[in-house]
Enzyme design. Sequence first.
Site, PDB file in Angstrom:
ATOM      1  N   SER A  29       0.844  -1.208   0.000  1.00 12.93           N
ATOM      2  CA  SER A  29       0.000   0.000   0.000  1.00 12.93           C
ATOM      3  C   SER A  29       0.871   1.247   0.000  1.00 12.93           C
ATOM      4  CB  SER A  29      -0.868  -0.006   1.268  1.00 12.93           C
ATOM      5  OG  SER A  29      -1.402   1.268   1.554  1.00 12.93           O
TER       6      SER A  29
ATOM      7  N   TYR B 196      -3.401  -0.051  10.014  1.00 12.65           N
ATOM      8  CA  TYR B 196      -3.222  -0.427   8.598  1.00 12.65           C
ATOM      9  C   TYR B 196      -1.808  -0.105   8.134  1.00 12.65           C
ATOM     10  CZ  TYR B 196      -4.460  -0.560   3.590  1.00 12.65           C
ATOM     11  OH  TYR B 196      -4.529  -0.849   2.239  1.00 12.65           O
TER      12      TYR B 196
HETATM   13  N1  NAD Z   1      -8.322  -0.073  -2.702  1.00  9.76           N
HETATM   14  C1  NAD Z   1      -7.170   0.531  -2.551  1.00  9.76           C
HETATM   15  O1  NAD Z   1      -7.013   1.753  -2.803  1.00  9.76           O
HETATM   16  C2  NAD Z   1      -5.975  -0.239  -2.069  1.00  9.76           C
HETATM   17  C3  NAD Z   1      -4.726   0.370  -2.198  1.00  9.76           C
HETATM   18  C4  NAD Z   1      -3.607  -0.292  -1.713  1.00  9.76           C
HETATM   19  C5  NAD Z   1      -3.720  -1.570  -1.192  1.00  9.76           C
HETATM   20  N2  NAD Z   1      -4.943  -2.140  -1.106  1.00  9.76           N
HETATM   21  C6  NAD Z   1      -4.987  -3.513  -0.592  1.00  9.76           C
HETATM   22  O2  NAD Z   1      -5.420  -4.361  -1.647  1.00  9.76           O
HETATM   23  C7  NAD Z   1      -6.085  -5.509  -1.095  1.00  9.76           C
HETATM   24  C8  NAD Z   1      -7.466  -5.620  -1.698  1.00  9.76           C
HETATM   25  O3  NAD Z   1      -8.065  -4.358  -1.489  1.00  9.76           O
HETATM   26  P1  NAD Z   1      -9.525  -4.016  -2.034  1.00  9.76           P
HETATM   27  O4  NAD Z   1      -9.575  -2.538  -2.187  1.00  9.76           O
HETATM   28  O5  NAD Z   1      -9.863  -4.911  -3.180  1.00  9.76           O
HETATM   29  O6  NAD Z   1     -10.346  -4.445  -0.748  1.00  9.76           O
HETATM   30  P2  NAD Z   1     -11.850  -4.926  -0.573  1.00  9.76           P
HETATM   31  O7  NAD Z   1     -12.251  -4.538   0.802  1.00  9.76           O
HETATM   32  O8  NAD Z   1     -12.628  -4.432  -1.738  1.00  9.76           O
HETATM   33  O9  NAD Z   1     -11.690  -6.520  -0.677  1.00  9.76           O
HETATM   34  C9  NAD Z   1     -10.968  -7.194   0.316  1.00  9.76           C
HETATM   35  C10 NAD Z   1     -11.285  -8.663   0.158  1.00  9.76           C
HETATM   36  O10 NAD Z   1     -10.631  -9.391   1.203  1.00  9.76           O
HETATM   37  C11 NAD Z   1     -11.579 -10.262   1.815  1.00  9.76           C
HETATM   38  N3  NAD Z   1     -11.200 -10.555   3.202  1.00  9.76           N
HETATM   39  C12 NAD Z   1     -11.135  -9.684   4.232  1.00  9.76           C
HETATM   40  N4  NAD Z   1     -10.781 -10.320   5.359  1.00  9.76           N
HETATM   41  C13 NAD Z   1     -10.611 -11.642   5.032  1.00  9.76           C
HETATM   42  C14 NAD Z   1     -10.245 -12.803   5.748  1.00  9.76           C
HETATM   43  N5  NAD Z   1      -9.992 -12.763   7.072  1.00  9.76           N
HETATM   44  N6  NAD Z   1     -10.163 -13.984   5.090  1.00  9.76           N
HETATM   45  C15 NAD Z   1     -10.424 -14.041   3.765  1.00  9.76           C
HETATM   46  N7  NAD Z   1     -10.779 -12.971   3.012  1.00  9.76           N
HETATM   47  C16 NAD Z   1     -10.870 -11.786   3.659  1.00  9.76           C
HETATM   48  C17 NAD Z   1     -12.897  -9.485   1.718  1.00  9.76           C
HETATM   49  O11 NAD Z   1     -14.013 -10.324   1.908  1.00  9.76           O
HETATM   50  C18 NAD Z   1     -12.791  -8.943   0.291  1.00  9.76           C
HETATM   51  O12 NAD Z   1     -13.179  -9.918  -0.658  1.00  9.76           O
HETATM   52  C19 NAD Z   1      -6.102  -5.284   0.419  1.00  9.76           C
HETATM   53  O13 NAD Z   1      -4.990  -5.941   0.996  1.00  9.76           O
HETATM   54  C20 NAD Z   1      -5.919  -3.765   0.538  1.00  9.76           C
HETATM   55  O14 NAD Z   1      -5.344  -3.400   1.783  1.00  9.76           O
HETATM   56  C21 NAD Z   1      -6.087  -1.527  -1.523  1.00  9.76           C
HETATM   57  O1  KDG Z   2      -5.787   5.969   3.473  1.00  5.79           O
HETATM   58  C1  KDG Z   2      -6.801   5.231   3.506  1.00  5.79           C
HETATM   59  O2  KDG Z   2      -7.823   5.451   4.208  1.00  5.79           O
HETATM   60  C2  KDG Z   2      -6.839   4.037   2.665  1.00  5.79           C
HETATM   61  O3  KDG Z   2      -7.891   3.477   2.422  1.00  5.79           O
HETATM   62  C3  KDG Z   2      -5.548   3.531   2.086  1.00  5.79           C
HETATM   63  C4  KDG Z   2      -5.850   2.858   0.757  1.00  5.79           C
HETATM   64  O4  KDG Z   2      -6.751   1.787   0.922  1.00  5.79           O
HETATM   65  C5  KDG Z   2      -4.616   2.310   0.121  1.00  5.79           C
HETATM   66  O5  KDG Z   2      -4.010   1.347   0.938  1.00  5.79           O
HETATM   67  C6  KDG Z   2      -3.616   3.361  -0.279  1.00  5.79           C
HETATM   68  O6  KDG Z   2      -2.527   2.738  -0.941  1.00  5.79           O
END
Ligand code: NAD
Ligand code: KDG
Length: 266
Positions: free
Chosen positions: A146, A159
């Site tokens: 992230s 986080y």
């Molecule tokens: N969306 C963003 O901007 C962003 C940016 C950087 C990193 N991320 C990371 O990318 C990954 C996916 O993010 P996203 O935005 O698709 O999130 P999301 O919340 O849309 O999806 C997360 C998924 O993980 C599953 N999950 C959560 N806890 C779980 C558990 N204990 N066991 C099994 N499954 C579980 C949820 O049910 C969901 O399907 C995460 O690790 C998030 O931290 C997201």
């Molecule tokens: O800064 C926040 O509240 C975020 O949701 C962080 C994003 O999910 C993401 O991890 C940024 O890389």
Amino acid sequence: MELKNFSLEGKIALVTGASYGIGFAIACGMAKCGATICFNDIKQELVDKGIAAYKEAGIEAHGYVCDVTDEDAVNALVATIEKEVGVIDILVNNAGIIKRIPMCEMTAAQFRQVIDVDLNAPFIVSKAVIPSMIKKGHGKIINICSMMSELGRETVSAYAAAKGGLKMLTKNICSEYGEYNIQCNGIGPGYIETPQTAPLRERQPDGSRHPFDQFIVSKTPAARWGTTEDLVGPAVFLASDASDFVNGHILYVDGGILAYIGKQPQ
Ligand SMILES: NC(=O)c1ccc[n+]([C@@H]2O[C@H](COP(=O)([O-])OP(=O)(O)OC[C@H]3O[C@@H](n4cnc5c(N)ncnc54)[C@H](O)[C@@H]3O)[C@@H](O)[C@H]2O)c1
Ligand SMILES: O=C(O)C(=O)C[C@H](O)[C@H](O)CO
């Protein structure tokens, strides 16, 4: 010189938490490059919806209910996949949660819950797949990090601690298992349009854009939020033979946020 290919033909991928969002997009991209897709999620309802969504995308995915924080359940999941599908070649530790609470208002239990899913679980799942990768003579582990692997901000202490730790776990798996032809890298998405960030993009009561939405667009040289599709190419690269000499690296897919000090206020 032979160009090491980006094909994933014959490879088996496990993408955690991939019923939707970033994991779903990465899994679909890997499938289009030839990988067999296995995914898990925390509830049967999500897995069922995921299987239907993959089918709609023309992908026959293997879906399993598994809480990635439960070590026994994870070990059983990996054993089941090895029996039903085959040895996992590619692991994407994608499942994750976030809690946006000021640190001094966050309970220790809430802090631990985020650490459990976002850091302990990637350790558990990686530990479950590495022995078979060693036997097979190769493996790819991709940890979804992230911006908070590098930066902090208000309300995301748990986080950021988890994602910072995940960056170092990535480097340590590289250090400990690189000699077995296992490459462990991270992808650091910027701010991506998914359910996790939906609260940061909600329209205000007067219909105006969320202040954080405007802030992030101003902090991103690409001047936009990322989409899940922006992550597919980097993930396929790190899952393919083309990245066999890339190890312990965090590939930031952030539209330039980490390179940019920000625009001078007008
Ligand atoms: N969306 C963003 O901007 C962003 C940016 C950087 C990193 N991320 C990371 O990318 C990954 C996916 O993010 P996203 O935005 O698709 O999130 P999301 O919340 O849309 O999806 C997360 C998924 O993980 C599953 N999950 C959560 N806890 C779980 C558990 N204990 N066991 C099994 N499954 C579980 C949820 O049910 C969901 O399907 C995460 O690790 C998030 O931290 C997201
Ligand atoms: O800064 C926040 O509240 C975020 O949701 C962080 C994003 O999910 C993401 O991890 C940024 O890389």
